[in-house]
Design an enzyme around this catalytic site. Sequence first.
Site, mmCIF file in Angstrom:
data_model
loop_
_atom_site.group_PDB
_atom_site.id
_atom_site.type_symbol
_atom_site.label_atom_id
_atom_site.label_comp_id
_atom_site.label_asym_id
_atom_site.label_seq_id
_atom_site.Cartn_x
_atom_site.Cartn_y
_atom_site.Cartn_z
ATOM 1 N N LYS A 1 0.854 -1.191 0.000
ATOM 2 C CA LYS A 1 0.000 0.000 0.000
ATOM 3 C C LYS A 1 0.887 1.237 0.000
ATOM 4 C CE LYS A 1 -4.532 1.338 1.544
ATOM 5 N NZ LYS A 1 -5.675 1.001 2.416
ATOM 6 N N TRP B 1 -2.975 0.424 -3.905
ATOM 7 C CA TRP B 1 -2.417 -0.925 -3.860
ATOM 8 C C TRP B 1 -1.485 -1.202 -5.029
ATOM 9 C CZ3 TRP B 1 -7.235 -4.435 -2.479
ATOM 10 C CH2 TRP B 1 -7.521 -4.282 -1.122
#
Length: 547
Positions: A441, A446
């Site tokens: 992250k 992501w």
Amino acid sequence: METYQLTLNNILKYVKEIYSDVEVVYRPPHGNDIRSTYGREYERVLKLADGLNKLGVGPGDRVATLDWNTIWHFELYWAVPGMGAVLHPLNVRLAPEDLVYIINHAGDKVLIYHRDFAPLVEKLKPHLKTVQLYIQIADGQGPATKDVEIEDVIKQGEPKPLPEISEDKVATIGYTSGTTGRPKGAYFTHRALTLHTLVSALAFAGFRGFARPECVEEICTFLQLVPMFHVHGWGTPWTFALLGWRQVYPGRFDAGHTARLIAEENVKSLAGVPTMLYMILTHPDFPKYVEKVRKIRPIFTVGGAALPKELAKKAEEAGFIPRVGYGMTETAPILTLGFFKPTEKIPKDVEEYYHLLTATGLPIPLVDLMVADENLRPVPRDGKTMGEIVVRAPWVTPEYLGDPEKTREAWRGGWFHTGDVAIWQPDGRVRIVDRAKDVIKSGGEWISSLQLEDLILTHPAVAQAAVIGVPHEMWGERPVAVVILKPGASAKEEDIIKHLEKFVEAGKIPKWWLPDKVIFVQQLPLTGTGKIDKKVLREQFKDVLKK
């Protein structure tokens, strides 16, 4: 009227009745071969169960095993649940401290161990609180001990029929590998394992891409490569017995020995983690057997970790038919397989074909699977939106042993939460893009470590790669690549980055996904089940981006 019970015992009776003359073979890397049959094994299973009973093992008692893929382990898979006790295969690659914790937590009454582990067992004994009986499998290179030997247990037993037991009786327990804390215990009933066996047999016999048509007319051979201490050996000891396939047990895993067995035993199907496949393909002895492998065309089902496209290509070039399966300790394990629908056209474009081939797959029958957002709503099947795989199936463990808090967390909302981050494709396939604990992250967005690893592996000098998230002052986390080069090959950090920049230019990944650092190592740490241990890597390289 009494309901017929779904038990492993009833599968065993069928196997004995129909496939009595089919071979079961034990061929370890070192030692004497054993060639038996399902009929002979049935009698030995009955005698083993009775012998254990005479030593005080009864219904509900937990019997731990510390063994390789041996013929005795195969017999224990039937005898222990069959007598109403509970089989508990122990992961032989765990640290002694974890083994002590697991055995005590499970409350194991019996420990049956291969002679190779005799020195380890002697170290464990003073710390084991519940074990009352130790039995040694007198095979291998370890020292003999004063503990009773399993062959003597079998000799003392009589071939009495196994008892009628309830399908709701617990048959096995298993523990997670403890990558995020202490290992957690899961249990499985006879009903759960019988249904799992029936459905997986249907898959391996009838699913496009997994079925071998010639195995209807002839006896085919399955090589039990998956460690039997790892989530029931993926259930294949039971599944391929039900199918009537000849089975070969190779003992301790050895890549060169495996290549030899595939060729000499005419193996049509086997399964293992990607690391095993890579070790077989790169073993110095493999060229001796590659022509025979190309004639046999064995199906190699890969699970436990993602199958990189480059590894799939190498496998096909060597003669294997690579396929993908997915599951976990808590799911007995099979949830999905990379099969093809009957009406589906196989892509002719090479890259599109391997993209399809390496997907996590489609759910097998009786598995209710969803890729969900944090509110347990299905994500769009657009091949882009990420979510967590959640499932319901008859063989998913109902709880963690003695841990109601983790059980509630895992089963929140009535679905079992796998912790695997995936995308859902329009055709219903799922593709795992990361473990929840491995996804990177960065700046609130992501980054898929699996996708980056797959692209790094296309570099001609790279043998293996792992991408991890490393703490970063500004972005929270940034990707770092840990790479092993092929023997004799050379590459620098800038070479790997330039290679990845080609995929940025092609629009496959955004530029901000490029690793901040590339580290070259001689070997990568592995978990007890042969996966790359990213927890170790994250700890090892947690400070590499600090200024």
